[in-house]
Design a protein around this motif. Structure first.
Motif, short mmCIF file in Angstrom:
data_model
loop_
_atom_site.label_atom_id
_atom_site.label_comp_id
_atom_site.label_asym_id
_atom_site.label_seq_id
_atom_site.Cartn_x
_atom_site.Cartn_y
_atom_site.Cartn_z
N ARG A 179 0.83 -1.20 0.00
CA ARG A 179 0.00 0.00 0.00
C ARG A 179 0.87 1.26 0.00
O ARG A 179 0.58 2.23 -0.69
CB ARG A 179 -0.92 -0.01 1.22
CG ARG A 179 -1.86 1.19 1.25
CD ARG A 179 -2.61 1.30 2.53
NE ARG A 179 -1.68 1.64 3.60
CZ ARG A 179 -2.04 1.89 4.84
NH1 ARG A 179 -3.29 1.78 5.19
NH2 ARG A 179 -1.15 2.20 5.74
N TYR A 199 2.11 1.87 -3.45
CA TYR A 199 1.03 2.41 -4.28
C TYR A 199 0.84 3.89 -4.00
O TYR A 199 0.66 4.68 -4.92
CB TYR A 199 -0.28 1.67 -4.02
CG TYR A 199 -0.43 0.35 -4.75
CD1 TYR A 199 0.57 -0.14 -5.58
CD2 TYR A 199 -1.58 -0.40 -4.62
CE1 TYR A 199 0.43 -1.33 -6.24
CE2 TYR A 199 -1.74 -1.60 -5.28
CZ TYR A 199 -0.73 -2.06 -6.10
OH TYR A 199 -0.88 -3.25 -6.75
N GLN A 200 0.87 4.27 -2.74
CA GLN A 200 0.66 5.67 -2.39
C GLN A 200 1.78 6.54 -2.94
O GLN A 200 1.55 7.65 -3.38
CB GLN A 200 0.55 5.83 -0.87
CG GLN A 200 -0.76 5.29 -0.32
CD GLN A 200 -0.81 5.32 1.19
OE1 GLN A 200 0.22 5.40 1.85
NE2 GLN A 200 -2.01 5.24 1.74
N GLY A 209 1.20 7.06 -6.52
CA GLY A 209 -0.04 7.75 -6.84
C GLY A 209 -1.17 6.82 -7.23
O GLY A 209 -2.22 7.27 -7.68
N GLU A 210 -0.99 5.51 -7.10
CA GLU A 210 -2.04 4.57 -7.45
C GLU A 210 -3.02 4.44 -6.29
O GLU A 210 -2.71 4.76 -5.15
CB GLU A 210 -1.43 3.20 -7.77
CG GLU A 210 -0.48 3.22 -8.95
CD GLU A 210 0.18 1.88 -9.17
OE1 GLU A 210 -0.51 0.86 -9.06
OE2 GLU A 210 1.39 1.85 -9.45
N SER A 211 -4.20 3.92 -6.59
CA SER A 211 -5.23 3.75 -5.57
C SER A 211 -4.92 2.53 -4.71
O SER A 211 -4.52 1.48 -5.21
CB SER A 211 -6.60 3.60 -6.23
OG SER A 211 -7.56 3.33 -5.25
N SER A 212 -5.13 2.68 -3.42
CA SER A 212 -4.86 1.58 -2.50
C SER A 212 -6.11 1.17 -1.74
O SER A 212 -6.03 0.55 -0.68
CB SER A 212 -3.75 1.99 -1.53
OG SER A 212 -4.13 3.15 -0.83
N ALA A 213 -7.28 1.50 -2.27
CA ALA A 213 -8.54 1.22 -1.59
C ALA A 213 -8.75 -0.28 -1.39
O ALA A 213 -9.17 -0.72 -0.32
CB ALA A 213 -9.70 1.82 -2.35
N LYS A 214 -8.47 -1.07 -2.43
CA LYS A 214 -8.65 -2.52 -2.31
C LYS A 214 -7.73 -3.09 -1.23
O LYS A 214 -8.12 -3.96 -0.46
CB LYS A 214 -8.38 -3.21 -3.65
CG LYS A 214 -9.44 -3.00 -4.68
CD LYS A 214 -9.11 -3.75 -5.95
CE LYS A 214 -10.15 -3.49 -7.02
NZ LYS A 214 -9.86 -4.18 -8.27
N ASN A 253 -6.60 -1.53 1.36
CA ASN A 253 -7.11 -1.13 2.67
C ASN A 253 -8.18 -2.09 3.17
O ASN A 253 -8.20 -2.45 4.34
CB ASN A 253 -7.66 0.30 2.64
CG ASN A 253 -6.56 1.33 2.66
OD1 ASN A 253 -5.47 1.09 3.17
ND2 ASN A 253 -6.83 2.49 2.09
N GLU A 261 -1.45 6.74 7.69
CA GLU A 261 -1.34 6.88 6.24
C GLU A 261 -0.66 8.20 5.90
O GLU A 261 -0.70 9.15 6.67
CB GLU A 261 -2.71 6.83 5.59
CG GLU A 261 -3.43 5.53 5.82
CD GLU A 261 -4.80 5.51 5.19
OE1 GLU A 261 -5.39 4.45 5.16
OE2 GLU A 261 -5.26 6.56 4.72
#
Length: 176
Positions: free
Chosen positions: A23, A26-27, A30-35, A37, A96
């Protein structure tokens, strides 16, 4: 079942740590890390449940005298280590963004963050510098064993002095 449950809990803790690192990557990109999380949150819940099961099994085994007190203490240390690991992972999950790095660096350097100093920053002694948790625990046990041996020796000396005092008292009574 206890050993397989312990191994499964260790595996879940390792997976959570890997997902938290992923994660973070990814952060930074700049990619999304919602999945991730969602996965981390459910894995942390799974880890909590496994630790609670281990604790219940241990309590049951100790209370019914299925294991010795020494084995109970050893298993309790393992559960405590897992619990500490779980709390560290939860703290890493909740922190985060870039702020944890700032907080972490201020802790390590003894710096001030928002006007609050670090009350836990102490000088580490030469004999403990570089030792891991297991080494520190082993050193503490050794020190306690040495203290217990010293107390046993002191107890026998005091007992001998008591006996000598009683003999002197008896001799005085006889002489009088």
């Amino acid at each position: 079942p206890r050993l397989s449950l312990y191994d499964a809990a260790c595996q879940v803790a390792q997976e959570v740590a890997e997902k938290i690192q992923e994660r973070s990557r990814y952060q930074r990109n700049g990619e999304s890390s919602a999945k991730l999380n969602v996965i981390i949150r459910s894995s942390l819940q799974n880890l909590r449940e496994k630790i609670n099961q281990l604790r219940d099994l241990l309590l049951r085994a100790v209370s019914t005298h299925q294991i010795t007190q020494l084995e109970g203490d050893r298993r309790q240390n393992l559960v405590d280590d897992l619990l500490t690991r779980q709390k560290q992972l939860e703290a890493s999950y909740k922190n985060e963004g870039p702020e944890p790095d700032v907080i972490r660096s201020s802790l390590m350097t003894g710096g001030v963050k928002r006007g609050i100093t670090n009350p836990w920053l102490l000088e580490e002694s030469e004999e403990t510098r570089g030792l891991g948790f297991g080494d520190l625990r082993q050193q503490q046990r050794r020190i306690i064993e040495e203290q217990d041996a010293g107390l046993d020796a002191l107890s026998s000396i005091i007992s001998r002095q008591k006996q000598m005092g009683q003999e002197i008292g008896n001799e005085l009574d006889e002489q009088n």
